[in-house]
Design a protein around this motif. Sequence first.
Motif, short mmCIF file in Angstrom:
data_model
loop_
_atom_site.label_atom_id
_atom_site.label_comp_id
_atom_site.label_asym_id
_atom_site.label_seq_id
_atom_site.Cartn_x
_atom_site.Cartn_y
_atom_site.Cartn_z
N LEU A 112 -8.55 7.41 1.39
CA LEU A 112 -8.38 5.89 0.43
C LEU A 112 -8.22 5.51 -0.38
CD1 LEU A 112 -11.93 4.31 1.00
CD2 LEU A 112 -10.02 3.70 1.89
N PRO A 113 -7.05 5.04 -1.24
CA PRO A 113 -6.70 5.18 -2.13
C PRO A 113 -7.41 4.23 -3.24
CG PRO A 113 -5.15 3.22 -0.64
CD PRO A 113 -6.18 4.33 -0.06
N ARG A 127 -9.89 -2.87 4.38
CA ARG A 127 -10.44 -2.86 6.01
C ARG A 127 -11.57 -3.67 5.84
NH1 ARG A 127 -13.91 -0.93 9.23
NH2 ARG A 127 -14.09 1.20 7.82
N ILE A 128 -12.16 -3.30 4.45
CA ILE A 128 -13.97 -4.01 4.59
C ILE A 128 -13.64 -5.29 3.26
CG2 ILE A 128 -15.09 -2.05 5.38
CD1 ILE A 128 -15.77 -0.97 2.55
N PHE A 144 -11.91 -8.32 -2.89
CA PHE A 144 -10.35 -8.75 -2.82
C PHE A 144 -10.69 -10.15 -1.92
CE2 PHE A 144 -9.21 -4.77 -1.04
CZ PHE A 144 -9.04 -3.95 -2.06
N ASP A 145 -11.20 -11.27 -1.24
CA ASP A 145 -11.52 -12.38 -1.28
C ASP A 145 -12.11 -13.33 -2.60
OD1 ASP A 145 -12.18 -14.30 0.28
OD2 ASP A 145 -14.63 -14.64 -0.15
N GLU A 146 -12.46 -12.70 -3.82
CA GLU A 146 -12.71 -13.03 -4.90
C GLU A 146 -11.86 -12.88 -6.37
OE1 GLU A 146 -16.93 -11.81 -6.85
OE2 GLU A 146 -15.99 -9.57 -5.61
N VAL A 198 -2.14 0.63 5.32
CA VAL A 198 -2.71 1.09 5.98
C VAL A 198 -4.02 0.39 6.61
CG1 VAL A 198 -3.57 2.84 7.24
CG2 VAL A 198 -1.75 3.19 6.15
N GLY A 199 -4.94 0.02 5.16
CA GLY A 199 -6.53 -0.34 5.70
C GLY A 199 -6.30 -2.45 6.09
N TRP A 200 -4.65 -1.99 5.82
CA TRP A 200 -4.31 -4.13 5.72
C TRP A 200 -4.61 -4.23 6.94
CZ3 TRP A 200 -5.07 -8.55 3.00
CH2 TRP A 200 -3.71 -9.56 3.37
#
Length: 265
Positions: A112-113, A127-128, A144-146, A198-200
């Motif tokens: 993970l980055p 991703r999560i 990231f929603d916050e 990538v996770g996106w």
Amino acid sequence: MEKELRVYTDPDYGIEFIVDVEKFEFRERANPDNRYSLEDMVDLGEEGYRFDHFDKSTGKDTCITPPQFITLAPEQMAAKYNRAVEEILLLTDFELMVDQEALNRRIKNGELPTVEIDGHIFYADARIDLLRPKDDFSTMGISFDELEDWYVDEKNTYAFPYDPTTHEIADIEWDKIVEYPKDILFVEVPFVKTLDPVGWNRRWGWGETEGLKETGLRLNFKAEIIPWTKSGIDELIAENRLKQPIREAVKERNEIEGKKKGRKL
């Protein structure tokens, strides 16, 4: 400046396009306002690109399919990535523009980055939907929603108050703040798609390497600490200081009225 750039002439329509490697775009030579960046084009891999172009001379839409940037402007691409021309001619645009070692570590090894915020490491997992602090299981971290509430459109970043003790977004009563927050930092980190493309892609069901030419791929980031003097908070503090005497007067009046009611009881 335009004369120094390569020109691609479409073999079917004879339309000339400036090949701009710095911006990764094609600009119509006769009408420079007609420009097509990577986001505007369909990536055909080794075959190059495809984009729809409106031809003013004929009044028709035309399909343009230029080769890869490496094919059209090898010297400029080599200079941009500090590589030898002979070396890059063996590569595709994707292989040159996207860090292949980082790609292998991210996809094959599942690495993970990371983002360093005030000395603490966070894992960026789009991703999560989380910026998860390393070795801290007392919190889920920062979603990231916050962070959407703290998105800075012109910079494509998040700028937010950070509590280094909880590793979360700081909880501040903005309507009462009259000085710079103590022990709280104001930090800036890249947008989620930049941090973990990538996770996106995995989260939204796209191919893992979709759009990596545009975003690039890095595995290590460091948050920028923004001085409170440059955070834009000064105006809010000034407004709250003006309101403070009124707020205190109302509080004092309520306390007096409360005591009077208490005596009656």
